[in-house]
Design a protein around this motif. Structure first.
Motif, PDB file in Angstrom:
ATOM      1  N   SER A   1       0.806  -1.268  -0.230  1.00  0.00           N
ATOM      2  CA  SER A   1      -0.008  -0.063   0.120  1.00  0.00           C
ATOM      3  C   SER A   1       0.912   1.169   0.017  1.00  0.00           C
ATOM      4  CB  SER A   1      -0.876  -0.081   1.145  1.00  0.00           C
ATOM      5  OG  SER A   1      -1.625  -1.058   1.411  1.00  0.00           O
TER       6      SER A   1
ATOM      7  N   LEU B   1      -2.380   4.163   3.302  1.00  0.00           N
ATOM      8  CA  LEU B   1      -2.342   3.745   4.544  1.00  0.00           C
ATOM      9  C   LEU B   1      -3.047   5.031   5.468  1.00  0.00           C
ATOM     10  CD1 LEU B   1       0.629   1.673   4.981  1.00  0.00           C
ATOM     11  CD2 LEU B   1      -1.655   0.908   5.275  1.00  0.00           C
ATOM     12  N   ASP B   2      -2.522   6.282   5.342  1.00  0.00           N
ATOM     13  CA  ASP B   2      -3.107   7.273   6.162  1.00  0.00           C
ATOM     14  C   ASP B   2      -4.615   7.477   5.918  1.00  0.00           C
ATOM     15  OD1 ASP B   2      -0.735   7.853   7.093  1.00  0.00           O
ATOM     16  OD2 ASP B   2      -0.374   9.517   5.776  1.00  0.00           O
ATOM     17  N   TYR B   3      -5.104   7.260   4.785  1.00  0.00           N
ATOM     18  CA  TYR B   3      -6.637   7.603   4.602  1.00  0.00           C
ATOM     19  C   TYR B   3      -7.025   6.234   3.823  1.00  0.00           C
ATOM     20  CZ  TYR B   3     -11.039   9.833   4.694  1.00  0.00           C
ATOM     21  OH  TYR B   3     -12.215  10.114   4.639  1.00  0.00           O
ATOM     22  N   PRO B   4      -7.453   5.386   4.637  1.00  0.00           N
ATOM     23  CA  PRO B   4      -7.734   4.063   3.673  1.00  0.00           C
ATOM     24  C   PRO B   4      -8.944   4.080   2.991  1.00  0.00           C
ATOM     25  CG  PRO B   4      -8.216   3.948   6.159  1.00  0.00           C
ATOM     26  CD  PRO B   4      -7.700   5.252   5.800  1.00  0.00           C
ATOM     27  N   GLN B   5      -9.126   4.528   1.888  1.00  0.00           N
ATOM     28  CA  GLN B   5     -10.074   4.837   0.917  1.00  0.00           C
ATOM     29  C   GLN B   5     -11.090   3.275   0.839  1.00  0.00           C
ATOM     30  OE1 GLN B   5     -11.992   7.217  -0.347  1.00  0.00           O
ATOM     31  NE2 GLN B   5     -10.715   9.121  -0.461  1.00  0.00           N
ATOM     32  N   ILE B   6     -10.138   2.461   0.543  1.00  0.00           N
ATOM     33  CA  ILE B   6     -10.816   0.891   0.486  1.00  0.00           C
ATOM     34  C   ILE B   6     -11.420   0.584   1.409  1.00  0.00           C
ATOM     35  CG2 ILE B   6      -8.825  -0.338   1.004  1.00  0.00           C
ATOM     36  CD1 ILE B   6      -9.121  -2.105  -1.305  1.00  0.00           C
ATOM     37  N   LEU B   7     -11.198   0.922   2.688  1.00  0.00           N
ATOM     38  CA  LEU B   7     -11.829   0.232   4.138  1.00  0.00           C
ATOM     39  C   LEU B   7     -13.119   1.128   4.115  1.00  0.00           C
ATOM     40  CD1 LEU B   7     -10.001  -0.184   7.126  1.00  0.00           C
ATOM     41  CD2 LEU B   7     -11.978   1.007   7.148  1.00  0.00           C
ATOM     42  N   PHE B   8     -13.208   2.296   3.681  1.00  0.00           N
ATOM     43  CA  PHE B   8     -14.410   3.229   3.838  1.00  0.00           C
ATOM     44  C   PHE B   8     -15.518   2.796   2.710  1.00  0.00           C
ATOM     45  CE2 PHE B   8     -11.593   6.426   5.586  1.00  0.00           C
ATOM     46  CZ  PHE B   8     -11.933   6.534   6.871  1.00  0.00           C
ATOM     47  N   GLN B   9     -14.627   2.368   1.551  1.00  0.00           N
ATOM     48  CA  GLN B   9     -15.561   1.682   0.402  1.00  0.00           C
ATOM     49  C   GLN B   9     -16.181   0.407   0.777  1.00  0.00           C
ATOM     50  OE1 GLN B   9     -13.431   1.336  -3.383  1.00  0.00           O
ATOM     51  NE2 GLN B   9     -15.012   0.047  -3.886  1.00  0.00           N
ATOM     52  N   TYR B  10     -15.473  -0.413   1.534  1.00  0.00           N
ATOM     53  CA  TYR B  10     -16.168  -1.674   1.780  1.00  0.00           C
ATOM     54  C   TYR B  10     -16.977  -1.650   3.045  1.00  0.00           C
ATOM     55  CZ  TYR B  10     -12.161  -3.748  -0.694  1.00  0.00           C
ATOM     56  OH  TYR B  10     -11.257  -4.352  -1.746  1.00  0.00           O
ATOM     57  N   ASN B  11     -16.687  -0.642   4.107  1.00  0.00           N
ATOM     58  CA  ASN B  11     -17.539  -0.424   5.061  1.00  0.00           C
ATOM     59  C   ASN B  11     -18.905   0.192   4.756  1.00  0.00           C
ATOM     60  OD1 ASN B  11     -17.999  -0.271   7.932  1.00  0.00           O
ATOM     61  ND2 ASN B  11     -17.608   1.972   7.816  1.00  0.00           N
ATOM     62  N   ASN B  12     -18.958   1.138   3.617  1.00  0.00           N
ATOM     63  CA  ASN B  12     -20.159   1.699   3.240  1.00  0.00           C
ATOM     64  C   ASN B  12     -20.842   0.839   2.042  1.00  0.00           C
ATOM     65  OD1 ASN B  12     -19.372   3.832   4.954  1.00  0.00           O
ATOM     66  ND2 ASN B  12     -18.570   4.998   3.222  1.00  0.00           N
TER      67      ASN B  12
END
Lengths: 302, 302
Positions: B2, B7-18
């Motif tokens: 990554s 790593l500072d702002y994990p876009q992919i994680l927000f995308q999955y979360n939402n």
């Protein structure tokens, strides 16, 4: 305008259709402790070993792990003995319980509470109100009564909110130069995640968290150490009306500064928070949608 | 690996979360008939007009529409009288009930059935079995008994499956040259969507749909017109074991051809179907995950 290819095979539609599958795969791997185990083991583990250590079925775990690899939440290495899984950097940082940036509590709140509220989105749009009654059998008239319907639920929410601020709190606080303001009120400041970011970036400031008495009590017990003298508390009622009255009386007579982030309906199951907007650039560009994202923070220089 | 920014702002994680929020926005707009109304009105409509015509709250509809604009499922034009909404090409084609490529039934099946099953994904991985019992209070031992627990549910499923085949059935059928095979068995052929694609691409073929008696009955009544002489039916038990026995006895003695697509567990709430794989290229590259996607179609040249 869509291209012919997009229209023949609508990838975006499949992506939206499958969005909830992706969410639940991440939530479940997190809840079962997959990322914690792989962090602790400091190496890669087989699917069978992970299933055994976490007490799950072998077939279910294997499929969950492979889905996580597809989503780039895990890496896999094929050895002669079979597949071995390990965390990605991102998973170590955000999906393990022990990391300072852990999103575990936030993800669990989304998985157990928000996911079920959103099952009733159609009813929410029809009725124009939140769906705590359908989802959890609690009256939805008192929003915070529904939101904090048990101490466990309230604490989960507080941890979750702090987890979000651990990622984007610094950006919110740094968006404007707040150094001229030394006395700051965080209305609905909850567990104090944003207050912590604030005093860290502006060491001369003190922040007063305004929240419900039971929230203040848990924030003092669990989240803000008593030796932290730059953060104080003020107990009161919540709801935008109350907050506005309080702000008008207490704050607006002096020089003040307000950041809007979510409005009084922000816990309606069909609203995005500012964080969601941030992760959807296309939504962010839609000014109308932004109406929904207001949260009041008043900053008073005295 | 990554990047630091990821790593500072994990876009992919927000995308999955939402992800589930996005799914439910599309499902809800579809269920409430937003796209049907906008197709019929042949122009753009205001949020208030849409809310009134569909009998929903004004505030809820406005926010739903704005979220759809953010997701590019609607377009918005700002006039002096306010915001006016219209369908995109993609929405006209796939999200209206009347379109030949309508995904309405598939989306409703996902929204009402699959979404709730997946709420129990953690239990599914722990137990290694489907969660119809927790989700709907029906025994999960008989998979098709659970899946077809009411005629309404079965018909929704049949329409949904046909909707998927209307997008990718042609690709599946055209993946291999099946022209040498003139007698084809579609085991678990359901409402006949794939059979229709097959006889369309290979006009000399006839397809026999093998499925449960009650499925065959509804397929004859609602989906395959009696004058369609190239499609016939064979009633029987389902389940991979039965299908394999049937295939072994009836089919495997002759030259045959098999396409694998989903296995006997394909309705476990934690499995992707081939369609899901297709929309996630990263998953598709993960060979291990592909183990899950097998559906047997036997093609026999006699």
């Amino acid at each position: 305008m869509s291209s012919t290819e997009d229209l023949d095979y609508p990838q975006i539609l499949f992506q939206y259709n499958n969005g909830f599958l992706v969410s639940k795969i991440m939530f479940t791997a997190c809840e079962l402790g997959v990322f914690d185990l792989l962090l602790k083991s400091e190496g890669s583990l087989s699917s069978d070993a992970i299933a055994e250590r976490l007490g799950t079925s072998i077939s279910g775990m294997e499929r969950l792990l492979d889905a996580c690899v597809g989503l780039k939440l895990l890496e896999v290495e094929m050895k002669s003995e079979g597949a071995f899984y390990r965390n990605t950097e991102l998973s170590n940082l955000y999906l393990t319980k022990s990391s300072p940036k852990s999103q575990y509590h936030n993800l669990m709140y989304y998985s157990k509470t928000v996911y079920l509220c959103w099952h009733y989105l159609t009813d929410a749009v029809r009725d124009g109100k939140n769906q705590y009654e359908r989802a959890f059998g609690v009256s939805s008239k008192d929003l915070f009564g529904a939101l904090y319907r048990s101490e466990e639920e309230m604490i989960q929410f507080m941890y979750g909110l702090n987890a979000i601020w651990s990622i984007c709190g610094r950006d919110v606080i740094a968006a404007f130069d707040l150094s001229p303001f030394t006395v700051i009120y965080d209305l609905g400041g909850c567990a104090g995640g944003l207050a912590q970011e604030c005093i860290s970036l502006y060491p001369k400031s003190t922040v007063t968290i305004y929240d419900l008495p039971k929230v203040v009590q848990v924030a003092k017990e669990r989240f803000v150490p008593p030796e932290e003298r730059q953060i104080t508390f003020h107990e009161g009622k919540l709801g935008l009306f109350c907050v506005c009255s309080y702000a008008k009386k207490t704050v607006l007579n002096g020089p003040c500064f307000m950041i809007t982030e979510c409005n009084e309906n922000s816990h309606h199951p069909f609203l995005f928070t500012s964080l969601h907007v941030r992760s959807f650039p296309s939504l962010r560009r839609n000014c109308e949608a932004l109406k929904c994202f207001q949260r009041i923070m008043c900053l008073l220089d005295v």
